[in-house]
Design a protein around this motif. Structure first.
Motif, mmCIF file in Angstrom:
data_model
loop_
_atom_site.group_PDB
_atom_site.id
_atom_site.type_symbol
_atom_site.label_atom_id
_atom_site.label_comp_id
_atom_site.label_asym_id
_atom_site.label_seq_id
_atom_site.Cartn_x
_atom_site.Cartn_y
_atom_site.Cartn_z
ATOM 1 N N LEU A 246 1.020 11.885 -1.385
ATOM 2 C CA LEU A 246 0.940 13.317 -1.675
ATOM 3 C C LEU A 246 -0.212 13.413 -2.521
ATOM 4 N N GLN A 247 -0.412 12.376 -3.236
ATOM 5 C CA GLN A 247 -1.727 12.615 -4.381
ATOM 6 C C GLN A 247 -3.036 12.418 -3.551
ATOM 7 N N ARG B 72 7.823 14.445 3.355
ATOM 8 C CA ARG B 72 8.104 13.279 4.047
ATOM 9 C C ARG B 72 6.838 12.301 3.582
ATOM 10 N N LEU B 73 5.907 12.739 2.619
ATOM 11 C CA LEU B 73 5.051 11.595 2.514
ATOM 12 C C LEU B 73 5.472 10.736 1.208
ATOM 13 N N GLU C 226 8.489 21.413 1.109
ATOM 14 C CA GLU C 226 8.914 21.979 2.492
ATOM 15 C C GLU C 226 7.863 22.758 3.115
ATOM 16 N N MET C 227 6.597 22.473 2.787
ATOM 17 C CA MET C 227 5.528 23.105 3.539
ATOM 18 C C MET C 227 4.652 21.980 4.231
ATOM 19 N N GLU D 220 0.854 -1.091 0.025
ATOM 20 C CA GLU D 220 0.131 0.054 -0.017
ATOM 21 C C GLU D 220 0.891 1.088 -0.213
ATOM 22 N N ASN D 221 0.071 2.288 -0.299
ATOM 23 C CA ASN D 221 0.919 3.656 -0.168
ATOM 24 C C ASN D 221 1.282 3.829 1.403
ATOM 25 N N GLY D 222 2.685 4.258 1.357
ATOM 26 C CA GLY D 222 3.425 4.394 2.735
ATOM 27 C C GLY D 222 3.764 2.887 3.292
ATOM 28 N N ALA D 223 3.757 2.034 2.628
ATOM 29 C CA ALA D 223 4.217 0.533 3.274
ATOM 30 C C ALA D 223 5.712 0.421 3.442
#
Length: 497
Positions: A403-404, A397-398, A347-348, A43-46
């Motif tokens: 991000l999407q 950091r995502l 960066e935000m 998954e995303n972030g796995a």
């Protein structure tokens, strides 16, 4: 004693990597063999991107070992990884926009002190032809679509002749024909003894190309199998998600309402007499091979470039009048393909990125209500499963997929009447794709949606109408219920009437 032939090209032993309190990789161990294609799923972030960044020398593990051909190796930098024969194509492209395709491919890899432009373009052109990658070596990167830029990254890898090749979502912006050519190239390279790591969220691609499959979940390896052991993409998805997942979306009938976008005889760079109408209550899918004018058309509709010849009307207003003073809500939302370059500022914080297009909704006179904005972000990142979803962390950091999802959460929050969604599920896992599809169909109740996608299954699943673009011209525009014309999509994408 183990023979040399049995020693894997890469062996990972107990790799662990944390970012503050977040453990991205936890005690990861598996082998990568030459002559085989390993599909890495999760998954995303796995933790897939973190793990591959460690292999590419961009990140350093907190614990564990990497063995290359049986020898423990430490990568102080990407240069060390390259020297060890590892090459990677990233989701975020690393190209010099002012240079040509050939110059980017040969940058830092020149075989002699002086190479003429013609010699560089001939060499890169021959390489592209060998692997059936259709791209002009003399084109400037700044003029290319995202799909074409992906091809340049792949050419860089092929030119370097790396022995361990990592492809991170390589087909995300490719048409089925381009993807088939890529798969053929991957098999050819595997037959030459190279090890291929293939990261994808598309189950049918994994089944079509992989020899082995490894699954990450929560930063840990939950299983590794030979592809022959997996009988269907439903079974593969279940192993990846740890639960049953289906992409069979129930698209209810919708009655089109008033026009929210009208384009008449629009011409300009890469556009040739484009005519297109999007109505409230319908999804209009624009499909075509990358680089045929989709980018220019979307940028015009989204207000990033003025129309050339012709006329563009948005929500009943002429283009110039609409973009003179657009409202933040109930007007137009744009979900760009280039999430890092256009959609977010890495960066935000997540909260500040959410405010990029919604700030007016949290202003009271001169004052910005940051607490209310932060509370909304907390709610939306939970709703869209953005991981990790801490509102005060930086967007950089995502992972790409998360991000999407942040961008989608922000733009759907605006409740717009016209949604321009450019490759909205690119880089998303199955569960997230399913949710985005449902969100788009739900938004169709109050909006017209221009869906620009290279995924024909996505177009067929979501669209009420499909328009095919080739060399800047709309080849045909028809209802998905027109079965005869639907059969001709592939030919239309290739320019055949």
């Amino acid at each position: 004693m183990t023979s040399t032939a049995e020693i894997p090209l890469i062996r990972l032993e107990g790799l662990t990597k944390s970012f503050g309190p977040v453990r991205a990789n936890n005690n990861i161990s598996f082998d990568i063999h030459g002559g085989r294609i390993l599909a890495l799923l999760g998954e995303n972030g796995a933790g897939k991107s973190t793990l591959m960044s460690i292999l590419a020398g961009r990140l350093h593990p907190d614990a564990g070992r990497i063995l290359v051909r049986g020898r423990e190796t430490r990568f102080a930098s990407p240069k060390d990884s390259i020297a060890a024969g590892i090459g990677m194509v990233y989701q975020s492209f690393m190209l010099v926009n002012a240079m040509t395709v050939a110059e980017n491919v040969l940058l830092g890899q020149e075989k002699s002190f002086w190479l003429s432009r013609r010699a560089m373009e001939r060499e890169v052109g021959d390489l592209a032809s060998r692997f059936n990658l259709a791209i002009d070596p003399g084109s400037r990167i700044a003029d290319l679509s995202m799909g074409e830029r992906q091809l340049v990254e792949i050419l860089k890898l092929l030119y370097r002749q790396s022995q361990i090749l990592i492809f991170d979502e390589p087909t995300a912006v490719l048409t089925p024909v381009e993807a088939a050519h890529l798969f053929e190239a991957l098999r050819n390279m595997a037959e030459q003894g190279k090890a291929i790591i293939f990261i994808s969220h598309k189950m049918e691609e994994v089944i079509a190309v992989a020899d082995d499959v490894a699954v990450l979940r929560g930063g840990e390896v939950v299983g590794q199998w030979e592809a022959d052991e997996i009988q269907s993409k439903e079974e593969l998805a279940s192993r990846m998600m740890g639960r049953s997942v289906s992409l069979d979306i129930d698209r209810t009938e919708s009655i089109p309402g008033e026009e929210v976008l009208r384009i008449e005889h629009l011409s300009g760079p890469r556009l040739d007499d484009v005519n297109l109408v999007v109505r409230e209550g319908e999804v209009m899918a624009l499909v075509g091979v990358a680089g045929n004018g989709q980018k220019e058309l979307v940028e015009t509709v989204a207000g990033l470039r003025p129309p050339g010849a012709g006329r563009v009307e948005v929500l009943g207003k002429e283009w110039a009048d609409f973009f003179a003073n657009p409202s933040w809500k109930e007007t137009l939302s744009y979900i760009p393909e280039d999430r890092l370059g256009l959609a977010v500022c890495r960066e935000m914080t997540l909260t500040d990125n959410f405010l990029l297009t919604t700030r007016q909704g949290f202003c009271r006179g001169m004052w910005l209500q940051r607490r209310a904005a932060r509370e909304t972000v907390v709610q939306k990142v939970k709703e869209f499963n953005v991981q990790p979803g801490r509102p005060d962390m930086t967007a950089g950091r995502l992972s790409g997929g998360n991000l999407q999802k942040l961008v989608l959460a922000r733009e759907f929050y605006r409740n717009s009447r016209l949604i321009v969604a450019e490759q909205p599920t690119q880089g998303l896992d199955i569960s997230s794709t399913e949710e985005v599809w449902r969100q788009l169909l739900q938004a169709r109740a109050h909006a017209g949606i221009l869906l620009v996608t290279g995924d024909l299954r996505e177009a067929v699943t979501l669209a009420d109408r499909i328009a095919v673009i080739f060399r800047g011209r709309i080849m045909d525009d028809f209802s998905v219920d027109d079965k005869e014309r639907m059969k001709r999509i592939g030919m239309l994408m290739a320019g055949a009437q």
